[in-house]
Design an enzyme around this catalytic site. Structure first.
Site, PDB file in Angstrom:
ATOM      1  N   ARG A  70       0.884  -1.101   0.027  1.00  0.00           N
ATOM      2  CA  ARG A  70       0.050   0.096  -0.064  1.00  0.00           C
ATOM      3  C   ARG A  70       0.813   1.423   0.089  1.00  0.00           C
ATOM      4  O   ARG A  70       1.651   1.619   1.048  1.00  0.00           O
ATOM      5  CB  ARG A  70      -0.843   0.077   1.366  1.00  0.00           C
ATOM      6  N   HIS A 114      -2.605  10.958   1.609  1.00  0.00           N
ATOM      7  CA  HIS A 114      -1.698  10.547   2.962  1.00  0.00           C
ATOM      8  C   HIS A 114      -1.124  12.110   3.224  1.00  0.00           C
ATOM      9  O   HIS A 114      -0.087  12.075   3.662  1.00  0.00           O
ATOM     10  CB  HIS A 114      -0.731   9.538   2.875  1.00  0.00           C
ATOM     11  N   GLU A 159      -6.428   8.331   7.454  1.00  0.00           N
ATOM     12  CA  GLU A 159      -6.641   8.807   8.776  1.00  0.00           C
ATOM     13  C   GLU A 159      -7.094  10.205   8.895  1.00  0.00           C
ATOM     14  O   GLU A 159      -6.382  11.147   9.199  1.00  0.00           O
ATOM     15  CB  GLU A 159      -5.412   8.699   9.416  1.00  0.00           C
ATOM     16  N   ASN A 294      -6.235   1.299  10.921  1.00  0.00           N
ATOM     17  CA  ASN A 294      -4.779   1.567  11.216  1.00  0.00           C
ATOM     18  C   ASN A 294      -4.867   1.460  12.872  1.00  0.00           C
ATOM     19  O   ASN A 294      -5.612   2.225  13.568  1.00  0.00           O
ATOM     20  CB  ASN A 294      -4.270   2.996  10.948  1.00  0.00           C
ATOM     21  N   TYR A 296      -2.652   1.148  16.653  1.00  0.00           N
ATOM     22  CA  TYR A 296      -1.368   1.483  17.597  1.00  0.00           C
ATOM     23  C   TYR A 296      -1.689   1.312  18.908  1.00  0.00           C
ATOM     24  O   TYR A 296      -0.692   0.919  19.166  1.00  0.00           O
ATOM     25  CB  TYR A 296      -0.695   2.809  17.146  1.00  0.00           C
ATOM     26  N   GLU A 360      -2.383  -0.443   8.981  1.00  0.00           N
ATOM     27  CA  GLU A 360      -1.120   0.038   9.306  1.00  0.00           C
ATOM     28  C   GLU A 360      -0.965  -0.744  11.023  1.00  0.00           C
ATOM     29  O   GLU A 360      -2.086  -0.722  11.626  1.00  0.00           O
ATOM     30  CB  GLU A 360      -1.005   1.395   9.735  1.00  0.00           C
TER      31      GLU A 360
END
Length: 810
Positions: A70, A114, A159, A294, A296, A360
């Site tokens: 990606r 992005h 995002e 995504n 984290y 991600e």
């Protein structure tokens, strides 16, 4: 442990972070932002980055065996002005990249945005302007027309929360604006851009279209350890509000066709809803083929009525963003693999039938090629993803962030996320251990069979923290029965056998943590008291007894060391680091885990600190935004001492300059350095005056500055106490704040909040420091390597800099 046969493994990158070749495209907002002094932590830019533009074939070769890549397309590389003329050369690059991927059997996944908005569109209003969404749809079609015959998976935007709220609300990302109203407008227009582009791409024949969202579970501190814990009504409201701002603001319009009620109330309070037009939500709610996730870390919050809101979360007044008592990455993000399982389960339950893809997941650690921490991180999150699949979640793939060390936005090149290490001086790529691990995982279609299941494996399966699993297997009574049953079921299912050495170690532990209070100084007494309160509550909630110890004399130091060496305590938190003797060093030598508040001088122990340099830089940028003083201190203009940038015995002479009141200690030096580093070259050279500590020291230092008739245009004091003293001296001299002199401090102490005018200052996140201290110590007690944690700060703008006019200013 094997994944489905059609499961996709790969990596994600973004254009500005790796491509370089800035001169071969139009300007983006990140070009402007990164070239602005003080914006990037290491003063770097993405001009060269990884030089992927010229080295793409070499980089694609690194992906041998991957199923997908990606990448993001640079909008200003395709449309230098954001609209109109298409750059054939820009599209040629992506043509070559896609051909290289296809030739190696790697599926190209294209992300259209992005965060690198063309600067030309930002100059016309940026994302707060509706026209930007229309231009995005045109851009999407231009890219699809060239690449659509080989790219079947398209992600519109990466995002949007980050683009809107870090870019337009708190200003830590490009374009660096600070307006809640503009952030909410941007969020809506980003969603509208997604909807318009999705509709256009589908009409053009795109096979699969999605969006990538940073989705995080929002929990209370109690809910993190016990998912069934019932929060108070106040905490439940805080969770719902932050979940609406972070997650549902984007999920609900796309997947339900409406905004959550909690959100519309906040948007109405911060600029109104006039930007949401009839028909917008129908456009936004275009059917999705895949949702990119995504992940984290979780967001952990609780109600705290007196807490001011976080700029990145407009409307978050009364909510504390708590640190998580867990090991953390170099970014300071807590490592909670079970949070990924929670997110995937939630999305599957709320939106059944929707395909999900982890777009991600990754971690920043140190620069070593032997990155065992990264391998452990990724392995735990892959297993957490598998746990979700076992529960019926339609997860179709897992993409690691990221292939290469790169330009990590406001952190520059300081943070290393790559499977491959990059030497930016030579552009040499070096394979890390994690790259080999990932290639082997892909070949097996799953992680290697473990010799025995780990705490992380059990925690992911049970949906709890490692600490909860540890408490259950060691028979601690503090875990609720329903959670205990879930953990024991996972233990039995996985065949987990606790390490006997760990069991015997647990029985030898005292369960006591020492909270050592060195004598507080005048300028940090409030901080120490607040941190001590919150550290105690967090440690006690984690099942630890806290022993308060006062270290104010040589005899008290001796007694504390004797207790620590006798292993009467399991660990030590020192508030603040001792400054006059060797207590920190001597405690570190006992072999008992020690964590210190503030950066210790010369002793290598884990510590928790705030970004003092970043705070100083934020004040410098803010004073610059208020309007330049009429007279600037020039490098060639000497003060009475004969040297620029230093004050003589009577202070600087002249009108309208900037003065920095410095103080003792590492933190003060960092604040001054950050401030000076953010002042544009060739312009103002602030005069630094060594002031000491306390209000009276601020009075005396300011009196020295004013002694020969000087009148500065702005003052930055490294503590609020010094700033309050400066204001007193200025008023005594007949000067008005801020009409004549703007004053800013550092610390957000109670006195500054209630001062008239209210003091502009830098908030130092007392409760976050406390929670980070507890998290670091608990991680050390569990045997993890603990790295220093440097927490972000935030500028709090009040009346001492914002009303009236600067001398000669706008």
């Amino acid at each position: 442990m094997r994944f489905p046969e059609d499961f996709v493994w790969g990596v994600s990158t973004s254009a500005y972070q790796i491509e370089g070749a800035a001169g071969l495209r139009g300007l983006s907002i990140w070009d402007t932002f990164s070239h602005t002094p003080g914006r990037i932590r290491d003063a770097s830019t993405g001009d060269m980055a990884c030089d992927h533009y010229h080295r793409y074939a070499e980089d694609v070769a690194l992906m041998r065996g991957y199923g997908a890549y990606r990448f993001s397309v640079s909008w200003p590389r395709v449309l230098p002005e954001g609209h109109g003329r298409v750059s054939a050369a820009g599209l040629d690059f992506y043509d070559r990249l896609v051909d290289e991927l296809v030739g190696r059997g790697i599926a190209p996944y294209a992300t259209l945005y992005h965060w690198d908005l063309p600067q030309a569109l930002e100059d016309r209003g940026g994302w707060p302007r509706r026209d930007t969404a229309l231009r995005f749809a045109d851009y999407a079609l231009a890219v699809h027309e060239r690449l659509g015959d080989r790219v079947d998976t398209w992600f519109t935007i990466n995002e949007p929360w980050v683009a809107a709220f870090l870019g337009y609300a708190d200003g830590t990302h490009a374009p660096g604006r600070r307006s809640a109203a503009e952030a909410f407008r941007s969020a809506h227009h980003l969603l509208l851009a997604h909807g318009l582009a999705t509709r256009a791409l589908r009409q053009a024949g795109a096979a699969r279209i999605g969006i990538a969202l940073n989705v995080s579970p929002v929990l209370t501190p109690g809910g993190l350890a016990d998912l069934d814990a019932e929060p108070s009504s106040e905490d439940a409201e805080a969770v719902a509000r932050i979940d609406a701002l972070l997650n549902r603001q984007f999920l609900d319009p796309m997947l339900r066709g409406s905004y959550p009620a909690e959100l519309t109330k906040l948007v109405a309070e911060h600029g109104g809803l006039d930007h949401v037009l009839d028909g917008d939500l129908a456009v936004i709610a275009q059917p999705l083929d895949v949702l990119g996730v995504n992940y984290y870390a979780p967001q952990v919050v609780q109600a705290q009525p007196s807490r001011p809101g976080e700029p990145a979360f407009p409307g978050s007044d009364g909510v504390l963003f708590a640190a998580v008592p867990a090991p953390a990455t170099a970014m300071g993000w807590p490592i909670v693999p079970g949070g990924l399982t929670m997110v995937l389960r939630r999305l599957a339950a709320e939106h059944p039938g929707l395909d999900l893809l982890v777009t991600e997941n990754g971690a920043a650690f140190d620069d070593s090629p032997a990155d065992h921490d990264r391998v452990a991180y990724l392995d735990a999150h892959v297993r957490a993803a598998h746990a979700a699949i076992a529960d019926g979640v339609r997860l179709r793939g897992f993409l690691v962030w990221t292939l290469l060390d790169n330009f990590e936005w406001a952190d520059g090149y300081q943070r290393k996320f790559g499977l491959f290490q990059v030497d930016f001086a030579t552009q040499r790529r070096t394979e890390r251990l994690s790259a080999r691990w990932f290639r082997e995982l892909i070949a097996r279609n799953g992680p290697a069979p473990a010799g025995r299941p780990t705490l992380e494996t059990v925690a992911a399966r049970a949906g709890v923290s490692r600490a909860t699993v540890s408490r259950v297997v060691n028979g601690e009574p503090s875990v609720r029965p329903v959670v205990r049953a879930r953990v024991l079921a996972a233990v039995e299912e996985l065949g987990y056998v606790p390490n006997q050495a760990a069991r015997s170690l647990a029985t030898r532990r005292s369960g006591v943590v020492a909270l050592v209070l060195a004598g507080p100084r005048q300028d940090n007494a409030t901080l120490v008291a607040a941190v001590a309160q919150y550290v105690t509550s967090v440690l006690e909630a984690a099942g630890r007894q806290v022993a308060l110890m006062l270290a104010d004399t040589a005899e008290s130091h001796r007694r504390i060391l004797a207790r620590v060496e006798a292993r009467e305590v399991d660990g030590v938190i020192l508030l603040p680091p001792d400054r006059g003797d060797t207590l920190t060093e001597r405690l570190a030598g006992t072999g008992v885990p020690v964590v210190v508040l503030g950066r210790p001088g010369g002793t290598a122990v884990p510590y928790v600190d705030v970004d003092d340099a970043g705070g100083g830089a934020a004040v410098a940028r803010h004073l610059g935004e208020r309007g330049q003083p009429g007279h600037l201190w020039k490098p060639e203009q000497p003060t009475q001492s004969g040297q620029p940038g230093q004050s003589g015995p009577s202070g600087p002479s002249g009108q309208g300059g900037l003065v920095v009141l410095a103080g003792p200690g590492v933190a003060a030096r960092e604040r001054v350095a950050g401030f000076l580093g953010a002042v544009p070259a060739g312009g103002v050279t602030p005069v630094v005056v060594e002031a000491g500590a306390g209000v009276e020291a601020g009075v005396l230092a300011m009196q020295r500055v004013l002694a020969d008739g000087a009148r500065p245009g702005g003052v930055f004091a490294v503590t609020d106490q010094l700033a309050i003293g400066a204001i007193r001296a200025l008023r005594a001299a007949g000067l008005r704040v801020p009409e004549d002199v703007a004053v800013a401090g550092f610390g957000d102490g109670a006195a500054g909040r209630h001062l008239t005018p209210g003091l502009t200052t830098v908030g130092v996140a007392e409760t976050e420091q406390a929670l980070a201290l507890a998290r670091c110590l608990l991680a050390a007690l569990e045997g993890h390597t603990v790295v220093p944690a440097v927490l972000p700060v935030r500028l709090i703008v009040r009346e001492s800099t914002v009303s009236g006019e600067w001398p000669g200013g706008r």
